[in-house]
Design a protein around this motif. Structure first.
Motif, PDB file in Angstrom:
ATOM      1  N   UNK A 241       0.940  -1.306   0.081  1.00 40.64           N
ATOM      2  CA  UNK A 241       0.199   0.249  -0.427  1.00 40.64           C
ATOM      3  C   UNK A 241       0.813   0.644   0.030  1.00 40.64           C
ATOM      4  N   UNK A 242       0.980   2.250  -1.246  1.00 41.77           N
ATOM      5  CA  UNK A 242       2.334   2.861  -1.151  1.00 41.77           C
ATOM      6  C   UNK A 242       1.369   4.937  -0.300  1.00 41.77           C
ATOM      7  N   UNK A 243       2.445   4.844  -0.435  1.00 42.88           N
ATOM      8  CA  UNK A 243       1.983   6.465   0.263  1.00 42.88           C
ATOM      9  C   UNK A 243       2.059   7.044  -0.239  1.00 42.88           C
ATOM     10  N   UNK A 244       0.714   8.129  -0.662  1.00 43.12           N
ATOM     11  CA  UNK A 244       1.110   9.064  -1.775  1.00 43.12           C
ATOM     12  C   UNK A 244      -0.035  10.551  -0.874  1.00 43.12           C
ATOM     13  N   UNK A 245       0.163  11.366  -1.799  1.00 42.49           N
ATOM     14  CA  UNK A 245      -0.602  12.920  -0.810  1.00 42.49           C
ATOM     15  C   UNK A 245      -0.620  13.682  -2.127  1.00 42.49           C
ATOM     16  N   UNK A 246       0.031  13.575  -3.619  1.00 42.02           N
ATOM     17  CA  UNK A 246      -0.733  13.872  -4.650  1.00 42.02           C
ATOM     18  C   UNK A 246      -1.010  13.293  -5.562  1.00 42.02           C
ATOM     19  N   UNK A 247      -1.863  13.409  -7.102  1.00 44.86           N
ATOM     20  CA  UNK A 247      -2.111  13.027  -7.784  1.00 44.86           C
ATOM     21  C   UNK A 247      -0.875  12.817  -8.818  1.00 44.86           C
ATOM     22  N   UNK A 248       0.198  13.148  -8.564  1.00 45.19           N
ATOM     23  CA  UNK A 248       0.623  12.508  -9.868  1.00 45.19           C
ATOM     24  C   UNK A 248       1.515  11.303  -8.721  1.00 45.19           C
ATOM     25  N   UNK A 249       1.473  11.742  -7.741  1.00 43.46           N
ATOM     26  CA  UNK A 249       2.167  10.331  -7.297  1.00 43.46           C
ATOM     27  C   UNK A 249       0.930   8.681  -7.724  1.00 43.46           C
ATOM     28  N   UNK A 250      -0.192   9.775  -7.767  1.00 44.36           N
ATOM     29  CA  UNK A 250      -1.059   7.873  -8.241  1.00 44.36           C
ATOM     30  C   UNK A 250      -0.817   7.705  -9.762  1.00 44.36           C
ATOM     31  N   UNK A 251      -1.012   8.116 -10.457  1.00 43.32           N
ATOM     32  CA  UNK A 251      -0.582   7.507 -11.596  1.00 43.32           C
ATOM     33  C   UNK A 251       0.924   7.149 -11.645  1.00 43.32           C
ATOM     34  N   UNK A 252       2.111   7.673 -10.804  1.00 47.79           N
ATOM     35  CA  UNK A 252       3.065   6.779 -11.235  1.00 47.79           C
ATOM     36  C   UNK A 252       3.024   5.703 -10.478  1.00 47.79           C
ATOM     37  N   UNK A 253       2.267   5.206  -9.168  1.00 51.33           N
ATOM     38  CA  UNK A 253       1.563   4.019  -8.896  1.00 51.33           C
ATOM     39  C   UNK A 253       0.597   3.333 -10.030  1.00 51.33           C
ATOM     40  N   UNK A 254      -0.370   3.883 -10.692  1.00 52.52           N
ATOM     41  CA  UNK A 254      -1.616   3.486 -10.883  1.00 52.52           C
ATOM     42  C   UNK A 254      -0.594   3.504 -12.723  1.00 52.52           C
ATOM     43  N   UNK A 255       0.312   3.510 -13.174  1.00 51.81           N
ATOM     44  CA  UNK A 255       1.456   3.076 -14.016  1.00 51.81           C
ATOM     45  C   UNK A 255       1.694   1.569 -14.291  1.00 51.81           C
ATOM     46  N   UNK A 256       2.097   1.152 -12.856  1.00 51.74           N
ATOM     47  CA  UNK A 256       2.330  -0.317 -12.367  1.00 51.74           C
ATOM     48  C   UNK A 256       1.651  -1.281 -12.236  1.00 51.74           C
ATOM     49  N   UNK A 257      -0.082  -0.516 -11.963  1.00 53.28           N
ATOM     50  CA  UNK A 257      -1.152  -1.632 -11.721  1.00 53.28           C
ATOM     51  C   UNK A 257      -1.259  -1.424 -10.620  1.00 53.28           C
ATOM     52  N   UNK A 258      -1.301  -0.588  -9.543  1.00 57.95           N
ATOM     53  CA  UNK A 258      -2.194  -0.785  -8.151  1.00 57.95           C
ATOM     54  C   UNK A 258      -3.178   0.585  -8.374  1.00 57.95           C
ATOM     55  N   UNK A 259      -3.916   0.188  -7.285  1.00 54.39           N
ATOM     56  CA  UNK A 259      -5.364   0.860  -7.322  1.00 54.39           C
ATOM     57  C   UNK A 259      -5.398   1.618  -5.999  1.00 54.39           C
ATOM     58  N   UNK A 260      -4.958   0.792  -5.267  1.00 50.01           N
ATOM     59  CA  UNK A 260      -5.352   1.069  -3.736  1.00 50.01           C
ATOM     60  C   UNK A 260      -3.619   1.684  -3.014  1.00 50.01           C
ATOM     61  N   UNK A 261      -4.547   3.115  -2.624  1.00 51.42           N
ATOM     62  CA  UNK A 261      -2.829   3.870  -1.475  1.00 51.42           C
ATOM     63  C   UNK A 261      -3.323   4.248  -0.346  1.00 51.42           C
ATOM     64  N   UNK A 262      -2.210   4.945   0.515  1.00 50.47           N
ATOM     65  CA  UNK A 262      -2.870   5.163   1.354  1.00 50.47           C
ATOM     66  C   UNK A 262      -2.461   6.910   1.296  1.00 50.47           C
ATOM     67  N   UNK A 263      -3.720   7.344   1.745  1.00 51.59           N
ATOM     68  CA  UNK A 263      -2.970   8.669   1.799  1.00 51.59           C
ATOM     69  C   UNK A 263      -2.965   9.578   3.346  1.00 51.59           C
ATOM     70  N   UNK A 264      -1.413  10.383   2.320  1.00 51.43           N
ATOM     71  CA  UNK A 264      -0.139  10.747   3.767  1.00 51.43           C
ATOM     72  C   UNK A 264       0.681  11.598   3.525  1.00 51.43           C
ATOM     73  N   UNK A 265       0.543  12.851   4.267  1.00 50.74           N
ATOM     74  CA  UNK A 265      -0.265  13.095   5.457  1.00 50.74           C
ATOM     75  C   UNK A 265      -1.644  13.271   5.407  1.00 50.74           C
ATOM     76  N   UNK A 266      -2.169  12.748   5.720  1.00 50.92           N
ATOM     77  CA  UNK A 266      -4.297  12.959   5.484  1.00 50.92           C
ATOM     78  C   UNK A 266      -5.029  14.269   6.088  1.00 50.92           C
ATOM     79  N   UNK A 267      -4.601  14.627   6.368  1.00 47.65           N
ATOM     80  CA  UNK A 267      -5.337  15.991   6.938  1.00 47.65           C
ATOM     81  C   UNK A 267      -4.317  17.325   6.644  1.00 47.65           C
TER      82      UNK A 267
END
Length: 224
Positions: free
Chosen positions: A124-150
């Motif tokens: 479960x990779x940690x992300x805080x931006x759309x760009x980081x989601x896209x990095x993971x998405x390209x490798x097949x990740x669809x589940x992420x930790x939003x950190x630091x969430x607040x």
């Protein structure tokens, strides 16, 4: 590199997404634990489990992290034990060897994401931006930790990410507590939350296990 190029035989990213969904769905609340004293490992886990929290993320922020993972896997096999604060490949290999059942990172690099694709364990990779989601998405990740969430936008960010990333679901961690727990969990793209409020460090220091058990049960009751 394709999504499955370096995956373990028989363990596709789809399989690992299903594992994360099961782990997070059963947990709902994921205690994020940094062990300060070795003697706290078992009683803290027992108090959380007695309150209903049986999926635990043990961080590598202290010298006791790997030992705690090994000890809990050996002595509390009924619990689901993940490893948190995994920063690089060496740490990932170490938590695999210790027996962790899932891996959580505070952020993501290309290298750790690729290591997660190669690993037999769900990451479960940690992300805080759309760009980081896209990095993971390209490798097949669809589940992420939003950190630091607040401080990364909280519930508003989760809602905003739901637009472009319809397949993605999150475990928000960092600033989640009893006052905003329900707001997060009411979002359709939130699968669980991570937090520490149910085992205040002073309670652990004072070995107030009964209070930790009660607070864990109260946290889960907010979601019923």
């Amino acid at each position: 590199m394709t999504t499955h190029e370096h995956s373990q035989p028989g363990i596709s990213m789809a399989d690992k997404i299903a594992q994360i969904d099961r782990i997070c769905g059963e947990a709902r609340i994921l205690p994020v634990i940094t062990i300060a004293r070795e003697e706290d490992i078992l009683p803290l886990a027992d108090a959380l489990a007695a309150g209903g929290l049986k999926t635990l993320e043990i961080t590598l922020r202290s010298e006791h992290g790997l030992k705690a993972i090994r000890m809990l896997r050996e002595q509390r096999p009924e619990l689901c034990i993940g490893a948190g604060t995994v920063l690089d490949r060496a740490m990932l290999k170490a938590v695999e060897a210790a027996g962790a059942q899932f891996i959580v990172t505070p952020g993501c690099t290309q290298d750790i994401l690729e290591a997660g694709v190669e690993s037999a364990l769900p990451l479960l990779p940690g992300i805080s931006s759309a760009s980081e989601i896209m990095m993971g998405y390209a490798l097949g990740y669809r589940r992420f930790k939003l950190f630091p969430a607040e401080i990364s936008g909280g519930v508003a960010a989760i809602k905003a990410f739901g637009g472009p990333f319809g397949e993605v679901r999150f475990c928000p961690t960092g600033g989640v507590n009893e006052s905003n727990l329900k707001s997060y969990m009411s979002q359709p793209n939130v699968m669980c939350v991570g937090g520490t409020w149910m085992f205040n460090s002073e309670w652990v220091k004072n070995r107030d296990w009964a209070r930790i058990q009660a607070c864990s049960a109260e946290a889960l009751a907010l979601l019923d």
